[in-house]
Design an enzyme around this catalytic site. Structure first.
Site, PDB file in Angstrom:
ATOM      1  N   PRO A 280     -48.835  66.137  34.853  1.00  0.00           N
ATOM      2  CG  PRO A 280     -50.328  66.897  33.230  1.00  0.00           C
ATOM      3  CD  PRO A 280     -49.643  65.655  33.731  1.00  0.00           C
ATOM      4  CB  CYS A 350     -43.143  89.668  62.573  1.00  0.00           C
ATOM      5  SG  CYS A 350     -42.007  90.602  63.591  1.00  0.00           S
ATOM      6  CD  GLU A 351     -39.659  85.695  59.552  1.00  0.00           C
ATOM      7  OE1 GLU A 351     -38.536  85.938  59.087  1.00  0.00           O
ATOM      8  OE2 GLU A 351     -39.863  84.965  60.537  1.00  0.00           O
ATOM      9  CE1 TYR A 379     -46.441  71.794  44.234  1.00  0.00           C
ATOM     10  CE2 TYR A 379     -46.292  72.973  42.154  1.00  0.00           C
ATOM     11  CZ  TYR A 379     -46.291  71.788  42.863  1.00  0.00           C
ATOM     12  OH  TYR A 379     -46.142  70.601  42.199  1.00  0.00           O
TER      13      TYR A 379
END
Length: 420
Positions: A280, A350-351, A379
Site C-alpha cells: 500500500p 500558462c495552460e 502523487y
C-alpha cells in the site's frame, strides 16, 4: 470565523507561518494506517509482510516514520533507494521495482544488499546475474508477471492487463524459460512472483481473479519445472476517498479476500501457502495530505462561470491534467459560512488545462482567502515539477496540533543551481 483544523492544527496559521502553496502531511493519519496494517494483516496472518509504496510520497522524514513503524519499503529508482540509504532504512526490508532499471541502479541495489529485486524482463535478469556475480552477492528476486486482469480504473494507472509495459507475460514459452534461466544463475535466487493490478481500486474482485491465475501458475511450474513458490507479492492499489462516492475501504476488505482466496487455491492444488507481501502507498498517505493555496484573482464571466485563481496548480498537482483526477476542497478561513456559490479553481500556469477543480461549492470568497484541497498526500509532492519555473512548495508535517518543516520551499536560485 472558524478555521479548518487538520490533525488538530490550524491550517490558516500554517499558511501564515510557512506561506503558500504548502503541502501539509498528517503524521497522525499515517501512523493510524500503519497500525491498521499491522493489526489487520501482518499480525492477523502468519508469514506476511507489508511494504510502503514510496513512489506515492517520499522524503527522508517519511522514510524515518515508515522505518519506526516497522514496515518495509518499495522503491522504484536509484533516487528512492538513495533516500532510504540516507536514513539507514533496513535494506532487507526494501523491495526494488522498475521496468527498466539501469546498470547503476542494479549495482546500488546489489551492493547495499536490498531484500528483494523485482525482475521485470530477460534483459534485467541477465544484467542482474552479471552484477551479482561480479560482487559475489546473492540477489533474491521475484518475477513481476502480468496476470491478464483488467482493473476498473483510469487507463493510465492500469497495470495488470495483458498489454502492459510491466512484467513477464504468462505465456508458457516465456515464463517457464525465465524461471529456468533464473534457477541456473549462480548468484540469483528466485523466491516467487509479484503482480500489480492497478491503482485507486474500489473493488477487490480483480485481486481475487489474479490470485486464481497465480495459484494455477504456482501449481503448473511446480509440476512442470519443480519450482516451489516461496513468496507472492500481491501489490497494492487500494483506493481512497478523493470526491463523491469514492471511499477508502478498510484494509481487510482487500487483504482478507486475497488471503482467503489464496488459502483456498493452495489447498485445492496441495501447495504450501507462500509468504504474502502487500504494497500500500496511496492508501497510507493519500488522505494524510492536504495542500493550502492563497486565492488571488476572481474572474466572473456572467452566465457562464467564475474562475478563482490560486498561487499554485499544475506544477504542485499534475493529476487533474494527467488523469482527470477530481478533488474536494474548502475555504479554510470560512468554515462556519455556508457554501452557496459555485466556482472553478484555476492554477496559475500558462495552460488552459491547468484547472484544479471544476464547479466547487464555496461560501462568498475574496482574494486572500485560503483554499485547502483535500487528499493530496499521494502523487502530488512526488510528481511536482518546476513548470513555468515555479518553485516547488514546502512540506510541513503536523501531529496533534504541532507542526515541523520537513522540506524547505524551493527558491529561484534552487531552480537554476545546476545550470551553466
Amino acid at each position: 470565523m472558524a478555521n479548518f483544523l487538520f490533525s488538530n492544527t490550524d491550517t490558516v496559521k500554517l499558511a501564515e507561518k510557512y506561506g503558500t502553496p504548502l503541502y501539509v502531511v498528517s503524521e497522525d493519519i499515517i501512523v493510524e494506517r500503519c497500525n491498521e496494517i499491522k493489526r489487520d494483516f501482518t499480525e492477523r496472518h502468519k508469514n506476511t509482510m507489508a511494504v510502503y509504496a514510496s513512489k506515492a510520497f517520499l522524503t527522508k522524514e517519511m522514510a524515518r516514520i515508515i522505518k519506526r513503524e516497522g514496515l518495509g519499503m518499495d522503491v522504484v529508482s536509484g533516487g528512492e533507494l538513495y533516500t532510504a540509504i540516507k536514513v539507514d532504512f533496513p535494506m532487507e526490508k526494501i523491495v526494488f521495482h522498475g521496468n527498466n532499471k539501469t546498470l547503476n541502479e542494479i549495482e546500488m541495489a546489489v551492493k547495499h544488499n536490498v531484500g528483494r529485486i523485482v525482475v521485470d524482463n530477460f534483459y534485467e535478469l541477465d544484467l542482474l546475474g552479471k552484477v551479482a556475480k561480479k560482487y559475489k552477492k546473492k540477489a533474491n528476486i521475484l518475477f513481476r508477471i502480468t496476470p491478464g486482469v483488467d482493473s476498473h480504473t483510469h487507463k493510465y494507472i492500469r497495470t495488470g492487463q495483458i498489454d502492459s509495459k510491466f512484467g513477464i507475460p504468462l505465456n508458457e514459452n516465456i515464463i517457464h524459460k525465465a524461471i529456468l534461466k533464473a534457477m541456473e544463475l549462480e548468484y540469483v535466487e528466485l523466491k516467487g512472483f509479484h503482480f500489480h493490478i492497478g491503482s485507486q481500486l474500489q473493488e477487490n474482485e480483480t485481486h481475487v481473479k489474479a490470485i486464481k491465475i497465480i495459484a494455477s501458475l504456482m501449481n503448473e511450474v511446480k509440476n512442470d519445472i519443480g519450482f516451489i513458490t516461496k513468496e507472492l507479492n500481491t501489490g497494492g492499489g487500494y483506493g481512497i476517498h478523493y470526491n463523491g462516492n469514492e471511499h477508502r475501504k478498510p484494509l481487510r476488505y482487500f487483504t482478507d479476500a486475497i488471503m482467503e482466496e489464496l488459502e483456498k487455491e493452495c489447498e485445492k492444488y496441495n501447495l504450501e501457502r507462500p509468504k504474502v507481501i502487500i504494497e500500500p502507498g496511496r492508501w497510507i498517505v493519500g488522505e494524510a495530505g492536504i495542500t493550502l493555496y492563497t486565492i488571488g484573482s476572481i474572474k466572473n464571466i456572467p452566465g457562464i462561470r467564475t474562475y478563482v485563481g490560486i498561487d499554485g496548480g499544475m506544477p504542485d498537482n499534475p493529476r487533474p491534467s494527467l488523469y482527470n483526477a477530481k478533488y474536494e476542497a474548502l475555504v479554510a478561513n470560512k468554515m462556519d459560512e455556508e457554501p452557496k456559490n459555485i466556482v472553478t479553481v484555476a492554477g496559475k500556469c500558462c495552460e488552459s488545462g491547468d484547472i484544479l477543480i471544476w464547479d466547487l461549492k464555496v461560501p462568498y470568497i475574496e482574494s486572500g482567502d485560503i483554499l485547502a484541497v483535500l487528499s493530496t498526500g499521494a502523487y502530488n509532492y512526488s510528481m511536482a515539477s518546476n513548470y513555468n519555473r515555479i518553485p516547488r512548495p514546502a512540506v510541513v508535517m503536523v501531529s496533534n496540533g504541532k507542526d515541523r518543516l520537513i522540506v524547505k520551499r524551493e527558491t529561484y536560485d534552487d531552480i537554476i543551481k545546476n545550470e551553466i
